[in-house]
Motif scaffolding. Structure first.
Motif, PDB file in Angstrom:
ATOM      1  N   THR A   2      47.292  19.068  53.761  1.00  0.00           N
ATOM      2  CA  THR A   2      48.258  17.984  53.598  1.00  0.00           C
ATOM      3  C   THR A   2      49.675  18.544  53.572  1.00  0.00           C
ATOM      4  O   THR A   2      49.877  19.751  53.369  1.00  0.00           O
ATOM      5  CB  THR A   2      48.022  17.217  52.288  1.00  0.00           C
ATOM      6  N   CYS A   3      50.635  17.653  53.743  1.00  0.00           N
ATOM      7  CA  CYS A   3      52.046  18.030  53.656  1.00  0.00           C
ATOM      8  C   CYS A   3      52.343  18.618  52.278  1.00  0.00           C
ATOM      9  O   CYS A   3      53.030  19.633  52.169  1.00  0.00           O
ATOM     10  CB  CYS A   3      52.910  16.799  53.928  1.00  0.00           C
ATOM     11  N   GLU A   4      51.812  18.003  51.222  1.00  0.00           N
ATOM     12  CA  GLU A   4      52.067  18.468  49.858  1.00  0.00           C
ATOM     13  C   GLU A   4      51.493  19.869  49.635  1.00  0.00           C
ATOM     14  O   GLU A   4      52.124  20.705  48.985  1.00  0.00           O
ATOM     15  CB  GLU A   4      51.506  17.473  48.835  1.00  0.00           C
ATOM     16  N   GLU A   5      50.310  20.131  50.172  1.00  0.00           N
ATOM     17  CA  GLU A   5      49.712  21.466  50.054  1.00  0.00           C
ATOM     18  C   GLU A   5      50.574  22.493  50.785  1.00  0.00           C
ATOM     19  O   GLU A   5      50.816  23.593  50.274  1.00  0.00           O
ATOM     20  CB  GLU A   5      48.296  21.476  50.623  1.00  0.00           C
ATOM     21  N   TYR A   6      51.028  22.132  51.961  1.00  0.00           N
ATOM     22  CA  TYR A   6      51.880  23.032  52.737  1.00  0.00           C
ATOM     23  C   TYR A   6      53.162  23.361  51.975  1.00  0.00           C
ATOM     24  O   TYR A   6      53.542  24.520  51.832  1.00  0.00           O
ATOM     25  CB  TYR A   6      52.206  22.413  54.101  1.00  0.00           C
ATOM     26  N   LEU A   7      53.843  22.315  51.458  1.00  0.00           N
ATOM     27  CA  LEU A   7      55.102  22.521  50.742  1.00  0.00           C
ATOM     28  C   LEU A   7      54.881  23.353  49.483  1.00  0.00           C
ATOM     29  O   LEU A   7      55.711  24.205  49.145  1.00  0.00           O
ATOM     30  CB  LEU A   7      55.750  21.182  50.402  1.00  0.00           C
ATOM     31  N   SER A   8      53.781  23.145  48.809  1.00  0.00           N
ATOM     32  CA  SER A   8      53.453  23.926  47.615  1.00  0.00           C
ATOM     33  C   SER A   8      53.261  25.400  47.973  1.00  0.00           C
ATOM     34  O   SER A   8      53.709  26.290  47.249  1.00  0.00           O
ATOM     35  CB  SER A   8      52.189  23.371  46.960  1.00  0.00           C
ATOM     36  N   GLY A  18      51.020  32.285  63.219  1.00  0.00           N
ATOM     37  CA  GLY A  18      50.995  31.436  64.398  1.00  0.00           C
ATOM     38  C   GLY A  18      49.591  30.948  64.703  1.00  0.00           C
ATOM     39  O   GLY A  18      48.629  31.713  64.640  1.00  0.00           O
ATOM     40  N   GLY A  19      49.471  29.645  64.985  1.00  0.00           N
ATOM     41  CA  GLY A  19      48.190  29.059  65.317  1.00  0.00           C
ATOM     42  C   GLY A  19      47.348  28.647  64.121  1.00  0.00           C
ATOM     43  O   GLY A  19      46.304  28.038  64.284  1.00  0.00           O
ATOM     44  N   SER A  20      47.805  28.975  62.912  1.00  0.00           N
ATOM     45  CA  SER A  20      47.058  28.625  61.707  1.00  0.00           C
ATOM     46  C   SER A  20      47.229  27.145  61.376  1.00  0.00           C
ATOM     47  O   SER A  20      48.068  26.453  61.939  1.00  0.00           O
ATOM     48  CB  SER A  20      47.536  29.468  60.518  1.00  0.00           C
ATOM     49  N   GLU A  21      46.417  26.684  60.428  1.00  0.00           N
ATOM     50  CA  GLU A  21      46.532  25.293  59.969  1.00  0.00           C
ATOM     51  C   GLU A  21      47.927  25.028  59.400  1.00  0.00           C
ATOM     52  O   GLU A  21      48.521  23.979  59.641  1.00  0.00           O
ATOM     53  CB  GLU A  21      45.465  25.024  58.907  1.00  0.00           C
ATOM     54  N   GLU A  22      48.466  26.006  58.675  1.00  0.00           N
ATOM     55  CA  GLU A  22      49.812  25.875  58.128  1.00  0.00           C
ATOM     56  C   GLU A  22      50.847  25.739  59.237  1.00  0.00           C
ATOM     57  O   GLU A  22      51.790  24.966  59.136  1.00  0.00           O
ATOM     58  CB  GLU A  22      50.157  27.080  57.240  1.00  0.00           C
ATOM     59  N   HIS A  23      50.668  26.509  60.295  1.00  0.00           N
ATOM     60  CA  HIS A  23      51.588  26.456  61.432  1.00  0.00           C
ATOM     61  C   HIS A  23      51.576  25.071  62.085  1.00  0.00           C
ATOM     62  O   HIS A  23      52.623  24.533  62.463  1.00  0.00           O
ATOM     63  CB  HIS A  23      51.233  27.543  62.451  1.00  0.00           C
ATOM     64  N   LEU A  24      50.399  24.474  62.202  1.00  0.00           N
ATOM     65  CA  LEU A  24      50.298  23.136  62.784  1.00  0.00           C
ATOM     66  C   LEU A  24      51.008  22.102  61.916  1.00  0.00           C
ATOM     67  O   LEU A  24      51.707  21.220  62.435  1.00  0.00           O
ATOM     68  CB  LEU A  24      48.828  22.752  62.982  1.00  0.00           C
ATOM     69  N   VAL A  25      50.857  22.201  60.596  1.00  0.00           N
ATOM     70  CA  VAL A  25      51.558  21.288  59.684  1.00  0.00           C
ATOM     71  C   VAL A  25      53.065  21.512  59.782  1.00  0.00           C
ATOM     72  O   VAL A  25      53.837  20.558  59.836  1.00  0.00           O
ATOM     73  CB  VAL A  25      51.057  21.462  58.230  1.00  0.00           C
ATOM     74  N   MET A  26      53.484  22.774  59.824  1.00  0.00           N
ATOM     75  CA  MET A  26      54.911  23.096  59.950  1.00  0.00           C
ATOM     76  C   MET A  26      55.478  22.476  61.232  1.00  0.00           C
ATOM     77  O   MET A  26      56.558  21.890  61.224  1.00  0.00           O
ATOM     78  CB  MET A  26      55.103  24.614  59.973  1.00  0.00           C
ATOM     79  N   HIS A  27      54.730  22.582  62.315  1.00  0.00           N
ATOM     80  CA  HIS A  27      55.176  22.012  63.590  1.00  0.00           C
ATOM     81  C   HIS A  27      55.272  20.483  63.498  1.00  0.00           C
ATOM     82  O   HIS A  27      56.252  19.893  63.972  1.00  0.00           O
ATOM     83  CB  HIS A  27      54.225  22.423  64.718  1.00  0.00           C
ATOM     84  N   GLU A  28      54.278  19.843  62.886  1.00  0.00           N
ATOM     85  CA  GLU A  28      54.310  18.381  62.702  1.00  0.00           C
ATOM     86  C   GLU A  28      55.533  17.947  61.911  1.00  0.00           C
ATOM     87  O   GLU A  28      56.219  16.982  62.276  1.00  0.00           O
ATOM     88  CB  GLU A  28      53.066  17.927  61.930  1.00  0.00           C
ATOM     89  N   LEU A  29      55.806  18.641  60.814  1.00  0.00           N
ATOM     90  CA  LEU A  29      56.962  18.304  59.984  1.00  0.00           C
ATOM     91  C   LEU A  29      58.270  18.504  60.755  1.00  0.00           C
ATOM     92  O   LEU A  29      59.196  17.700  60.636  1.00  0.00           O
ATOM     93  CB  LEU A  29      56.971  19.133  58.700  1.00  0.00           C
ATOM     94  N   SER A  30      58.336  19.565  61.540  1.00  0.00           N
ATOM     95  CA  SER A  30      59.540  19.820  62.336  1.00  0.00           C
ATOM     96  C   SER A  30      59.757  18.732  63.381  1.00  0.00           C
ATOM     97  O   SER A  30      60.888  18.277  63.589  1.00  0.00           O
ATOM     98  CB  SER A  30      59.444  21.184  63.017  1.00  0.00           C
ATOM     99  N   GLN A  31      58.692  18.299  64.034  1.00  0.00           N
ATOM    100  CA  GLN A  31      58.812  17.233  65.032  1.00  0.00           C
ATOM    101  C   GLN A  31      59.257  15.919  64.379  1.00  0.00           C
ATOM    102  O   GLN A  31      60.080  15.190  64.924  1.00  0.00           O
ATOM    103  CB  GLN A  31      57.490  17.046  65.774  1.00  0.00           C
ATOM    104  N   ARG A  32      58.718  15.642  63.196  1.00  0.00           N
ATOM    105  CA  ARG A  32      59.107  14.447  62.449  1.00  0.00           C
ATOM    106  C   ARG A  32      60.592  14.521  62.080  1.00  0.00           C
ATOM    107  O   ARG A  32      61.325  13.551  62.235  1.00  0.00           O
ATOM    108  CB  ARG A  32      58.232  14.351  61.183  1.00  0.00           C
ATOM    109  N   ALA A  33      61.036  15.683  61.606  1.00  0.00           N
ATOM    110  CA  ALA A  33      62.444  15.869  61.246  1.00  0.00           C
ATOM    111  C   ALA A  33      63.348  15.709  62.468  1.00  0.00           C
ATOM    112  O   ALA A  33      64.417  15.093  62.373  1.00  0.00           O
ATOM    113  CB  ALA A  33      62.652  17.239  60.597  1.00  0.00           C
ATOM    114  N   LEU A  34      62.922  16.240  63.609  1.00  0.00           N
ATOM    115  CA  LEU A  34      63.711  16.088  64.841  1.00  0.00           C
ATOM    116  C   LEU A  34      63.881  14.617  65.215  1.00  0.00           C
ATOM    117  O   LEU A  34      64.968  14.176  65.593  1.00  0.00           O
ATOM    118  CB  LEU A  34      63.050  16.834  65.999  1.00  0.00           C
TER     119      LEU A  34
END
Length: 109
Positions: A2-8, A18-34
């Motif tokens: 989840t986003c909360e787990e990632y931020l924690s 790169g390519g990890s589950e965390e990386h995918l969440v980071m990419h999703e959050l970045s796209q949302r911010a963009l």
């Protein structure tokens, strides 16, 4: 993850591979911010609209005393915490993966 787990995980300086589950969440959050910052930066908005967009970006209620002159850029958005009577001037870029905490009464230029 989840986003909360990632931020924690990012608070203590967690390393993202790169390519990890965390990386995918980071990419999703970045796209949302963009998407949100493109809306914020590419047309005129009232003070109330800016507060609404920043609330959407951060996932938190931004106080009505907040002020900003866009453009504004960030790589995540969900890890920005803004107090009352905060002003952010034009052209600021926040790298907030690890968290940015802005206390009450802060002016950023």
């Amino acid at each position: 993850m989840t986003c909360e787990e990632y931020l924690s995980n990012m608070k203590p300086g967690y390393i993202v591979d790169g390519g990890s589950e965390e990386h995918l969440v980071m990419h999703e959050l970045s796209q949302r911010a963009l998407k949100i910052t493109m809306e914020l930066n590419n047309k005129y908005h009232t003070k109330e609209e800016i507060i609404q967009l920043m609330s959407e970006l951060t996932g938190q209620k931004i106080d009505e005393s907040f002020g900003m002159f866009p453009p504004f850029y960030t790589d995540c958005g969900r890890n920005i915490h803004i107090g009352k009577n905060v002003f952010i001037n034009a052209g600021c870029k926040f790298q907030d993966q690890g968290g940015i905490y802005i206390e009450d009464g802060v002016l950023i230029g």
